[in-house]
Design an enzyme around this catalytic site. Structure first.
Site, PDB file in Angstrom:
ATOM      1  N   HIS A 158       0.755  -1.064  -0.092  1.00  0.00           N
ATOM      2  CA  HIS A 158      -0.052  -0.057  -0.108  1.00  0.00           C
ATOM      3  C   HIS A 158       0.824   1.329   0.002  1.00  0.00           C
ATOM      4  CE1 HIS A 158       0.628  -1.068   4.340  1.00  0.00           C
ATOM      5  NE2 HIS A 158       0.945   0.205   4.523  1.00  0.00           N
TER       6      HIS A 158
ATOM      7  N   HIS B  48       4.039   6.915   3.805  1.00  0.00           N
ATOM      8  CA  HIS B  48       4.912   6.017   3.622  1.00  0.00           C
ATOM      9  C   HIS B  48       4.570   5.117   2.530  1.00  0.00           C
ATOM     10  CE1 HIS B  48       2.222   3.890   6.530  1.00  0.00           C
ATOM     11  NE2 HIS B  48       2.477   3.028   5.914  1.00  0.00           N
TER      12      HIS B  48
ATOM     13  N   GLU C  77       7.861   0.903   4.478  1.00  0.00           N
ATOM     14  CA  GLU C  77       7.433   0.038   5.627  1.00  0.00           C
ATOM     15  C   GLU C  77       7.463  -1.488   4.762  1.00  0.00           C
ATOM     16  OE1 GLU C  77       3.076   0.131   6.238  1.00  0.00           O
ATOM     17  OE2 GLU C  77       3.067  -1.447   7.692  1.00  0.00           O
TER      18      GLU C  77
HETATM   19 CO    CO Z   1       1.224   1.334   6.237  1.00  0.00          CO
END
Ligand code: CO
Length: 134
Positions: free
Chosen positions: A7, A79, A128
């Site tokens: 994502h 992020h 991430e």
């Molecule tokens: Co995230």
């Protein structure tokens, strides 16, 4: 090591308001809001088919996302999250390459192990890593 894009996350002051904006301007449907107490955030996702958009809103004034919104009051890109098959192996490899981890290993709302890499070590972007075993 990296197996896909999980994502892209946008930090927002209000998920409800952001959901209304995404629906009206881009025709995107935002899913239910969930809390991740461990990470100090409320989240909701837009399923884009090949990846998701993650909306994050601070749950506590001392959360890193709250500090991000102090610098970016209207919200902004926060992020990018990549899937890895084995988080421990990925962190060992990135550490070997001189990339620092930010904070501690944690878990997403699905219980999958996650970790964040320092933006200063990855092109200025907060990355991430999310473990997804297939
Ligand atoms: Co995230």
């Amino acid at each position: 090591m990296i197996t896909g894009l999980s994502h892209v996350a946008i930090a927002v002051p209000s998920i409800a308001s952001a959901a209304e904006t995404l629906a009206r301007k881009l025709g995107l449907m935002v899913g239910p809001i969930v809390e991740n107490v461990e990470q100090g955030v409320r989240l909701a996702y837009v399923d884009l088919g090949n990846a998701r958009l993650e909306l994050i809103e601070p749950l506590r004034a001392d959360s890193p996302v709250a500090r991000f919104l102090e610098r970016n009051p209207a919200g902004g890109l926060h992020h990018v999250s990549f899937n890895v098959g084995d988080l421990d192996a990925a962190l060992a490899a990135t550490a070997e390459a001189g990339v620092r981890m930010v904070g501690r290993r944690g878990h997403n709302t699905h219980g999958q192990p996650i970790a964040f890499l320092h933006p200063a070590d990855v092109l200025g972007a907060l990355v991430e890593l999310e473990e997804r075993r297939t």
